[in-house]
Design an enzyme around this catalytic site. Structure first.
Site, PDB file in Angstrom:
ATOM      1  CG  ASP A  60     -78.702  25.222 -49.166  1.00 25.65           C
ATOM      2  OD1 ASP A  60     -79.007  24.862 -48.023  1.00 25.65           O
ATOM      3  OD2 ASP A  60     -79.312  26.139 -49.774  1.00 25.65           O
ATOM      4  N   PRO A 104     -84.565  26.953 -36.954  1.00 24.50           N
ATOM      5  CG  PRO A 104     -85.071  24.691 -37.231  1.00 24.50           C
ATOM      6  CD  PRO A 104     -84.963  25.766 -36.178  1.00 24.50           C
ATOM      7  CG  HIS A 146     -85.944  16.422 -40.942  1.00 28.18           C
ATOM      8  ND1 HIS A 146     -86.746  15.306 -40.977  1.00 28.18           N
ATOM      9  CD2 HIS A 146     -84.652  15.967 -41.006  1.00 28.18           C
ATOM     10  CE1 HIS A 146     -85.978  14.224 -41.075  1.00 28.18           C
ATOM     11  NE2 HIS A 146     -84.706  14.612 -41.102  1.00 28.18           N
ATOM     12  CG  HIS A 179     -81.454  21.490 -42.005  1.00 34.49           C
ATOM     13  ND1 HIS A 179     -82.734  21.520 -41.496  1.00 34.49           N
ATOM     14  CD2 HIS A 179     -81.101  22.777 -42.201  1.00 34.49           C
ATOM     15  CE1 HIS A 179     -83.135  22.772 -41.389  1.00 34.49           C
ATOM     16  NE2 HIS A 179     -82.168  23.556 -41.814  1.00 34.49           N
TER      17      HIS A 179
HETATM   18  O1  G7M Z   1     -81.871  26.259 -41.248  1.00 36.51           O
HETATM   19  P1  G7M Z   1     -82.913  26.593 -42.280  1.00 36.51           P
HETATM   20  O2  G7M Z   1     -84.163  25.770 -42.079  1.00 36.51           O
HETATM   21  O3  G7M Z   1     -83.137  28.037 -42.396  1.00 36.51           O
HETATM   22  O4  G7M Z   1     -82.265  26.155 -43.659  1.00 36.51           O
HETATM   23  C1  G7M Z   1     -82.847  25.306 -44.614  1.00 36.51           C
HETATM   24  C2  G7M Z   1     -81.829  25.146 -45.732  1.00 36.51           C
HETATM   25  O5  G7M Z   1     -82.309  24.204 -46.664  1.00 36.51           O
HETATM   26  C3  G7M Z   1     -81.596  26.442 -46.494  1.00 36.51           C
HETATM   27  O6  G7M Z   1     -80.210  26.673 -46.594  1.00 36.51           O
HETATM   28  C4  G7M Z   1     -82.275  26.203 -47.840  1.00 36.51           C
HETATM   29  O7  G7M Z   1     -81.654  26.872 -48.913  1.00 36.51           O
HETATM   30  C5  G7M Z   1     -82.166  24.695 -47.981  1.00 36.51           C
HETATM   31  N1  G7M Z   1     -83.254  24.154 -48.785  1.00 36.51           N
HETATM   32  C6  G7M Z   1     -84.559  24.464 -48.673  1.00 36.51           C
HETATM   33  N2  G7M Z   1     -85.269  23.729 -49.579  1.00 36.51           N
HETATM   34  C7  G7M Z   1     -86.703  23.795 -49.735  1.00 36.51           C
HETATM   35  C8  G7M Z   1     -84.404  22.950 -50.281  1.00 36.51           C
HETATM   36  C9  G7M Z   1     -84.558  21.982 -51.322  1.00 36.51           C
HETATM   37  O8  G7M Z   1     -85.650  21.675 -51.816  1.00 36.51           O
HETATM   38  N3  G7M Z   1     -83.412  21.387 -51.748  1.00 36.51           N
HETATM   39  C10 G7M Z   1     -82.178  21.688 -51.233  1.00 36.51           C
HETATM   40  N4  G7M Z   1     -81.116  21.072 -51.741  1.00 36.51           N
HETATM   41  N5  G7M Z   1     -82.004  22.590 -50.236  1.00 36.51           N
HETATM   42  C11 G7M Z   1     -83.108  23.217 -49.761  1.00 36.51           C
END
Ligand code: G7M
Length: 288
Positions: free
Chosen positions: A156, A221, A225, A227
């Site tokens: 993450d 979330p 999408h 995750h």
């Molecule tokens: O469940 P929620 O939508 O809040 O979590 C999204 C998760 O994706 C979070 O833990 C973010 O830190 C992670 N995340 C968000 N982005 C934009 C990225 C990214 O570009 N790369 C990675 N590896 N993780 C991301």
């Protein structure tokens, strides 16, 4: 635009959130007439550097002495900061990171249909472009831990690299928006598969057992999408593990085994910042 160029062009506007506990500050500014959010985080201590740490401490100030106790402020050279940049940032990003009171909402099945679904359908597809980039091997490809026809597992964005605060994320290829979309007949096998994959890799890479990790979904979330969040249990105050946000994968599987359409029927309580667009819609404010 390169990170360095963004930083140089950044014109400070205001602090969105100054979290004294996590030592992270979020600031809003403008870069070439577009909003930009920067976050600065004081990095954790590296145990290997501690032997000489006392010698690197300079300019002690505000010293207090009381019996066997003393404390002061000091400076350490070459102290690192973790930097994150969101550019261009949307109003949704600003609402996400800005300090604001939170409210608890109950999303009944009919609220999902009439409030949440129209909201998530209004989010432009480019908000999850980062997910598509990872799924198609166009971003972070060198960081991917595991990839198959069902999912991609990778660190993450929030992971600092230490096992104690391990934070991975598993992205599913199927375009399922969220927990609400899961049904036993179509997804139970997928959920059991991701659990098996995570347990195997956590053990192989870091010697972590299933008792030492938590696998969970967020609802709602930030990105629609599907995750899965994978964190070490030792990361006691990992962000987003509180009630009203986190749903353990084991519980999700158990619920689907009991009732195949559980997540299409259940009322899901959750908390949101009161200016979050979804919270506004629940309060009858429907932004265009
Ligand atoms: O469940 P929620 O939508 O809040 O979590 C999204 C998760 O994706 C979070 O833990 C973010 O830190 C992670 N995340 C968000 N982005 C934009 C990225 C990214 O570009 N790369 C990675 N590896 N993780 C991301």
């Amino acid at each position: 635009m390169h990170t360095q160029a963004i930083l140089q062009a950044f014109r400070f506007e205001r602090v969105l959130l100054n979290d004294a506990r996590t030592k992270i500050i979020y600031v809003l500014g403008q870069v070439e007439e577009e909003a930009c959010i920067l976050s600065f985080e004081k990095t954790r201590f590296e145990p290997e550097t501690m032997a000489l740490y006392t010698q690197r401490l300079r300019g002690l100030e505000q010293e207090v002495e009381n019996n066997i106790y003393r404390w002061a402020l000091g400076l350490v050279d070459r102290d690192e900061l973790r930097l994150k940049v969101i550019y261009p940032a949307t109003a949704l990003h600003i609402a996400k990171y800005e300090a604001q009171p939170r409210i608890l909402l109950n999303e009944r099945a009919q609220d999902y249909q009439s409030v949440t679904l129209p909201y998530l359908q209004s989010i432009p597809a480019e908000r999850t472009q980062w997910v598509q980039n990872i799924l198609h091997g166009q971003a972070e490809a060198d960081r991917v831990i595991f990839r198959d026809a069902d999912l991609v597992l990778l660190p993450d964005m929030k992971w600092d690299g230490s096992v104690e605060s391990l934070y991975w994320v598993a992205l599913f290829h199927q375009p399922l928006p969220s927990l609400r979309s899961l049904h036993a007949s179509s997804h139970l096998a997928l959920l059991q598969h991701v659990r098996t994959v995570c347990y195997r890799l956590l053990s192989e890479r870091h010697g972590l057992t299933p008792e030492q990790v938590r696998l969970f979904f967020h609802y709602p979330p930030s990105y629609y999408h599907l995750h899965l969040h994978v964190t070490a249990l030792s990361f006691a105050d990992a962000p987003g593990i509180q009630v009203g946000q986190a749903h353990l994968l084991d519980t999700v599987i158990a619920n689907l085994e009991l009732c195949p359409d559980y997540y299409q029927k259940v009322t899901l309580p959750f908390s949101l910042g009161q200016r979050h667009p979804l919270a506004l819609r629940f309060q009858g404010v429907n932004p265009t």
